[in-house]
Design an enzyme around this catalytic site. Structure first.
Site, PDB file in Angstrom:
ATOM      1  N   ARG A 103       0.888  -1.178   0.000  1.00 56.11           N
ATOM      2  CA  ARG A 103       0.000   0.000   0.000  1.00 56.11           C
ATOM      3  C   ARG A 103       0.914   1.213   0.000  1.00 56.11           C
ATOM      4  NH1 ARG A 103      -5.402   1.147   3.476  1.00 56.11           N
ATOM      5  NH2 ARG A 103      -6.142  -0.164   1.770  1.00 56.11           N
ATOM      6  N   HIS A 130      -7.260   0.892  -6.534  1.00 52.42           N
ATOM      7  CA  HIS A 130      -7.461  -0.002  -5.381  1.00 52.42           C
ATOM      8  C   HIS A 130      -8.055  -1.317  -5.925  1.00 52.42           C
ATOM      9  CE1 HIS A 130      -7.792  -1.345  -1.409  1.00 52.42           C
ATOM     10  NE2 HIS A 130      -8.624  -0.476  -0.879  1.00 52.42           N
ATOM     11  N   GLN A 133      -9.885  -3.919  -3.661  1.00 47.64           N
ATOM     12  CA  GLN A 133     -11.226  -3.482  -3.280  1.00 47.64           C
ATOM     13  C   GLN A 133     -12.218  -3.778  -4.406  1.00 47.64           C
ATOM     14  OE1 GLN A 133     -12.192  -1.900  -0.239  1.00 47.64           O
ATOM     15  NE2 GLN A 133     -14.158  -2.495  -1.071  1.00 47.64           N
ATOM     16  N   ASP A 224     -17.363   6.883  -1.586  1.00 51.84           N
ATOM     17  CA  ASP A 224     -16.105   6.756  -0.833  1.00 51.84           C
ATOM     18  C   ASP A 224     -15.859   8.098  -0.157  1.00 51.84           C
ATOM     19  OD1 ASP A 224     -13.596   5.972   0.105  1.00 51.84           O
ATOM     20  OD2 ASP A 224     -12.596   6.177  -1.837  1.00 51.84           O
ATOM     21  N   CYS A 263     -16.426   1.382   0.370  1.00 52.22           N
ATOM     22  CA  CYS A 263     -15.239   0.562   0.645  1.00 52.22           C
ATOM     23  C   CYS A 263     -14.823   0.631   2.108  1.00 52.22           C
ATOM     24  CB  CYS A 263     -14.090   0.992  -0.255  1.00 52.22           C
ATOM     25  SG  CYS A 263     -13.710   2.745  -0.117  1.00 52.22           S
ATOM     26  N   ARG A 291     -13.367  -8.933   0.983  1.00 48.96           N
ATOM     27  CA  ARG A 291     -11.949  -8.611   0.780  1.00 48.96           C
ATOM     28  C   ARG A 291     -11.120  -9.871   1.034  1.00 48.96           C
ATOM     29  NH1 ARG A 291     -10.110  -3.396   1.231  1.00 48.96           N
ATOM     30  NH2 ARG A 291      -8.165  -4.353   0.550  1.00 48.96           N
TER      31      ARG A 291
HETATM   32  N1  NVA Z   1     -10.018   6.625  -1.492  1.00 49.29           N
HETATM   33  C1  NVA Z   1      -9.655   6.151  -0.177  1.00 49.29           C
HETATM   34  C2  NVA Z   1      -9.868   4.686  -0.067  1.00 49.29           C
HETATM   35  C3  NVA Z   1      -9.623   4.111   1.310  1.00 49.29           C
HETATM   36  C4  NVA Z   1      -9.802   2.636   1.363  1.00 49.29           C
HETATM   37  C5  NVA Z   1      -8.219   6.518   0.111  1.00 49.29           C
HETATM   38  O1  NVA Z   1      -7.371   6.395  -0.795  1.00 49.29           O
HETATM   39  O2  NVA Z   1      -7.930   6.938   1.230  1.00 49.29           O
HETATM   40  N1   CP Z   2     -11.251  -0.409   2.184  1.00 55.85           N
HETATM   41  C1   CP Z   2     -10.026  -0.461   2.671  1.00 55.85           C
HETATM   42  O1   CP Z   2      -9.037  -0.620   1.939  1.00 55.85           O
HETATM   43  O2   CP Z   2      -9.948  -0.338   4.027  1.00 55.85           O
HETATM   44  P1   CP Z   2      -8.623  -0.091   4.839  1.00 55.85           P
HETATM   45  O3   CP Z   2      -8.072   1.240   4.427  1.00 55.85           O
HETATM   46  O4   CP Z   2      -9.020  -0.121   6.292  1.00 55.85           O
HETATM   47  O5   CP Z   2      -7.634  -1.182   4.521  1.00 55.85           O
END
Ligand code: NVA
Ligand code: CP
Length: 310
Positions: A103, A130, A133, A224, A263, A291
């Site tokens: 990540r 993502h 997801q 989101d 998500c 997931r």
């Molecule tokens: N768009 C959000 C998704 C979190 C799972 C982010 O990148 O923070």
């Molecule tokens: N949806 C998702 O990726 O959640 P987290 O950021 O908690 O991993």
């Protein structure tokens, strides 16, 4: 020698592969014990430059269910590219582990990992995509809609990484996608035009705009956060810009929408209300549950493809 496969986005897959992946996820979900030795003796590094609950836990638990070992790496031992270069990090790491799940702040870091890694690299969220997801979301949709080509998902809010991966998923797997954003918050033009070109061949509709009227004929509404990780604008500051795009009961009823997806993490009272998040049509928890199974299938696909028979 077999070509090394990675998952930096869903564009790394053909439509058939994604369909097989979803079927495999269903098979693992139905009988996890049948897959409990698939990753026996294998170690997987899970690296986080950003916070996580769902991704961290589901990868860890999923790897364990498949008989493998997860090595959690955060930034407490030095930030990527700061203590040592991404190249050195990737070449060292890929000698010891059998896959890298990362990540990252910048998608380019994954491109570098891919370049220098000798093992599969999985994007567990970047500023661009993502995919894990969207895989779980496709699995979830397929559990509620037997013919996905008849299903229309409308994403509303910020044109971000999650929206990009949903566009990829809709185009490749074959469900209709609308993306409705405030002016200036649209999805990336290249991501959109590629999705449209793939979708067109399949007779799948992809539409974007700033107008709520695009919600007509929506089966599933998806939203989101209005402020993604890495953007430190306070949520309250963007409220005026996004408030008309909040998913609330009035919106659900006005457009006769059956299901709600998010998500998570969700910011209740901002992008969606409690009523909708906790309502009968909310798929937030099934998505989070899936997931686990979608990522198990992804690990199997990349690391033990001989199990991809379903
Ligand atoms: N768009 C959000 C998704 C979190 C799972 C982010 O990148 O923070
Ligand atoms: N949806 C998702 O990726 O959640 P987290 O950021 O908690 O991993």
């Amino acid at each position: 020698m077999k070509a090394l496969k990675h998952c930096l986005s869903l564009l790394d897959f053909e439509t058939d592969d994604l369909k097989k992946l979803i079927n495999l996820a269903k098979a693992i979900k139905a009988d996890p014990s049948a897959y409990s030795d698939v990753l026996k003796g294998k170690s997987i590094a899970t690296l986080y430059e950003k916070q996580s609950l769902r991704t961290r836990v589901t990868f860890d638990v999923g790897i364990n269910k498949l008989g493998g070992h997860a090595v959690y790496l955060d930034q407490s031992n030095g930030q990527l590219g700061s203590r040592e270069s991404v190249k050195d990090f990737a070449t060292n790491l890929s000698q010891w582990v059998d896959a890298i799940v990362a990540r990252v702040n910048a998608h380019e870091t994954l491109d570098e990992f891919k370049l220098f890694s000798k093992v599969p690299v999985i994007n567990s969220l970047s500023d661009w995509y993502h995919p894990c997801q969207a895989l779980a979301d496709t699995l979830t949709l397929s559990e509620y809609y037997s013919d996905l080509s008849e299903c229309t998902l409308s994403y509303i809010g910020d044109g971000n990484n999650v929206a990009h991966s949903l566009l990829n998923a809709g185009a490749l797997v074959g469900f209709n996608v609308n993306v409705i954003t405030p002016v200036g918050r649209e999805v990336n033009a290249k991501v959109l035009s590629f999705a449209k070109s793939v979708a067109e061949v399949k007779g799948i509709e992809i539409n974007t705009g700033n107008d709520l009227e695009l919600l007509n004929s929506t089966d599933v509404i998806y939203t989101d956060t209005w402020v993604s990780m890495g953007d430190d604008t306070p949520l309250t500051q963007v409220k005026a810009e996004f408030m008309d795009y909040q998913v609330n009961e009035t919106l659900m009823q006005t457009y006769n929408i059956k299901h709600f997806m998010h998500c998570q993490p969700v910011h209740r009272g901002f992008e969606a209300t409690d009523e909708v998040c906790d309502g009968e049509g909310s798929l937030m928890l099934p998505q989070a549950n899936n997931r686990l199974w979608a990522q198990c299938a992804l690990l199997v696909y990349l690391m033990a493809p001989e199990y991809l028979t379903v």
